[in-house]
Design an enzyme around this catalytic site. Sequence first.
Site, PDB file in Angstrom:
ATOM      1  N   GLU A   1       0.824  -1.205   0.000  1.00 56.32           N
ATOM      2  CA  GLU A   1       0.000   0.000   0.000  1.00 56.32           C
ATOM      3  C   GLU A   1       0.859   1.257   0.000  1.00 56.32           C
ATOM      4  OE1 GLU A   1      -3.533   1.899  -0.294  1.00 56.32           O
ATOM      5  OE2 GLU A   1      -3.478  -0.248   0.069  1.00 56.32           O
TER       6      GLU A   1
ATOM      7  N   ASP B   1       1.233   4.095  -2.987  1.00 62.00           N
ATOM      8  CA  ASP B   1       0.922   5.507  -2.780  1.00 62.00           C
ATOM      9  C   ASP B   1       2.082   6.401  -3.198  1.00 62.00           C
ATOM     10  OD1 ASP B   1      -1.491   4.693  -1.752  1.00 62.00           O
ATOM     11  OD2 ASP B   1      -0.939   4.978   0.346  1.00 62.00           O
TER      12      ASP B   1
ATOM     13  N   SER C   1      -7.950   2.493  -4.499  1.00 57.70           N
ATOM     14  CA  SER C   1      -6.832   3.190  -3.877  1.00 57.70           C
ATOM     15  C   SER C   1      -5.576   2.994  -4.700  1.00 57.70           C
ATOM     16  CB  SER C   1      -6.594   2.664  -2.463  1.00 57.70           C
ATOM     17  OG  SER C   1      -6.146   1.330  -2.511  1.00 57.70           O
TER      18      SER C   1
ATOM     19  N   ASP D   1     -16.092  12.666 -19.727  1.00 63.55           N
ATOM     20  CA  ASP D   1     -17.315  12.045 -19.228  1.00 63.55           C
ATOM     21  C   ASP D   1     -17.299  10.540 -19.517  1.00 63.55           C
ATOM     22  OD1 ASP D   1     -19.762  11.825 -18.069  1.00 63.55           O
ATOM     23  OD2 ASP D   1     -20.873  12.879 -19.644  1.00 63.55           O
ATOM     24  N   ILE D   2     -17.520   9.740 -18.489  1.00 62.63           N
ATOM     25  CA  ILE D   2     -17.574   8.286 -18.633  1.00 62.63           C
ATOM     26  C   ILE D   2     -19.047   7.879 -18.670  1.00 62.63           C
ATOM     27  CG2 ILE D   2     -16.805   6.062 -17.728  1.00 62.63           C
ATOM     28  CD1 ILE D   2     -14.547   8.027 -18.531  1.00 62.63           C
TER      29      ILE D   2
ATOM     30  N   GLY E   1     -22.898  13.244 -17.983  1.00 61.93           N
ATOM     31  CA  GLY E   1     -22.890  14.108 -16.812  1.00 61.93           C
ATOM     32  C   GLY E   1     -22.468  13.336 -15.580  1.00 61.93           C
TER      33      GLY E   1
ATOM     34  N   ASP F   1     -22.485  10.944 -12.401  1.00 61.08           N
ATOM     35  CA  ASP F   1     -23.181   9.720 -11.996  1.00 61.08           C
ATOM     36  C   ASP F   1     -22.458   9.111 -10.801  1.00 61.08           C
ATOM     37  OD1 ASP F   1     -21.120   7.679 -12.993  1.00 61.08           O
ATOM     38  OD2 ASP F   1     -21.585   8.741 -14.851  1.00 61.08           O
TER      39      ASP F   1
END
Length: 589
Positions: A297, A301, A507, A550-551, A569, A571
Amino acid sequence: MYWSKLLVLALAQFVLASPHARRWDDLAVKHSWTEIPEGWVYHSAPSPSRLLDLRIGMKSHKMDDLITQLYEVSDPKHPKYGQYLSKEEVDALSAPHPDSVEAVEAWLQHHGVNPDEAIDRSGGGDWITLRIPVSVAERMLDTKYGVYHHLKSEDYIVRALSYSLPRELHSHINLVTPTTYFGTIRAMKSNSFVNPDIQVSKEAFVEDVNAPAALPPASCATTVTPACLKAFYNITGFSPVNPASQRIGIAGYLEEFGNRADLQTFLNQLLPASRGFTYTTTLINGGEDDQNDPGVEANLDIQYVVGMAAPIPVTYYSTGGRPPFIPDSTQSTNTNEPYLDWVNFVLAQSTIPTVFTTSYGENEQTIPLDYRQSVCDLFAKLTARGSTILFSSGDSGVGGGDCRTNDGRNRVQFQPAFPASCPFVTAVGGTTGLTETTIGFSGGGFSNTFARPAYQDTAVSRYLQILGNTNAGLFNTTGRAYPDLSAQANRFEVFVGGRAISVGGTSARNVQTVAGIVALINDVRISNGKGVLGFLNPLIYSDGVTGFNDIVTGSNPGCGTNGFPARAGWDPATGLGTPDFAKLRLLLG
């Protein structure tokens, strides 16, 4: 006769004013669980002499004013936009009312606890930490502590199933901890995962700072690198001009340590122009920095924040607070939640990073309401000082498991994640593919705790109208909606112990990718004589909305449903979409 009446009246006023007249035995439950939280089992009773670091969070007298000012300085249409508050100003607005201080100190003294012996006080005085035996805490809070064991993580903690306060103090105290919050950051650490069956590509895309902007090559579908992300998000060829003018902060827990040798291997292999760049580590509450024990982790990061934003300085905050359990110990051991320790530590600093990234989160319902609200307020204080706070939206779609409520009614309900659901942070969902689509595990939904903030009313209302009756009754239509935006979330090449592995999860670099992009836009703004972006949400839902890709495909299944579909838009699968640096640079720089 007249003098007798005056004497009686004076005595009555004295009694009312006297602390001894207070009903410290008139108790009301502050929070309780109907059963032991899922995943935990009772282990044993702690020694009565075991010491707890009991933290009391008093109500900030001017919290409403602080939030009002936060929105003013974060609204691009307000005259105060960008005029962030100083530490001293935030401390002043955080301070409890003098009546709260007097009442709490009188209660402590009633139980033989000297408030002057507090081992820590926050700058605003709204948090006070006292080291007291379990027996005293049990008497003060009308509770019984137990040692509880988390079967999956092997953690042991000292907690209670309920606690009470005198009725008089409910209007003065937000939270007392450790009490009923059973969360374990090890359990929260499910937001990234190693893909053991996926081999990183030998043709991994390596950054060439002299190459012109281009679409990501086919290899980025199987192995995502910093060069892939810069191609995805239109960053190729940009280098920070004022790197020393800001700093990125990464929160780390659970003895997760970034490894500097692994970072250099990562840079040598994937970003040769940044060879030799490193980061600093700040230790909090017994945090460590063991270079012989690299964590997946932490390396994730650090490597991708550096990969996106070098040479902007990076600080890794290593926070302790998960001590080994010693059944007969009477010595002080830290029993506070390290999460709370980290936020309070940062707020106490005179200068703080301009961007924070944190990969942890858990279901809202597993966290006591008073804890959720108190921590969310702390984030408001942090953003009021001009920091951007980014959290992953989670890896369980609209909810994992059976999605049953833990309020005794056992209803099936979508499970929003916290802190992503706090309205003062920016939550980041996940995408995948060369032509980006929603990744199935991307967390998203609607808070059951926090009301929908005004900054997202238009975008969310439009989506709900299109959604119609889909998932009706499974979510709170008036709650804070998340994520706010998204980025790639799978098949990242990361180096751990000198070896390249593939990692996924929201993450896994979606948050770090966005943190790097925010820092790069800050650099442009600083070059143009402007301030940093600070709290993003009011801005990106207005002036910045056209700066995202936009996805419109995919969804985030969970709770036996297909979850929420991505639409044109905003979601609740991918938020406003993924960032386009070139567009955002023009819009916001």
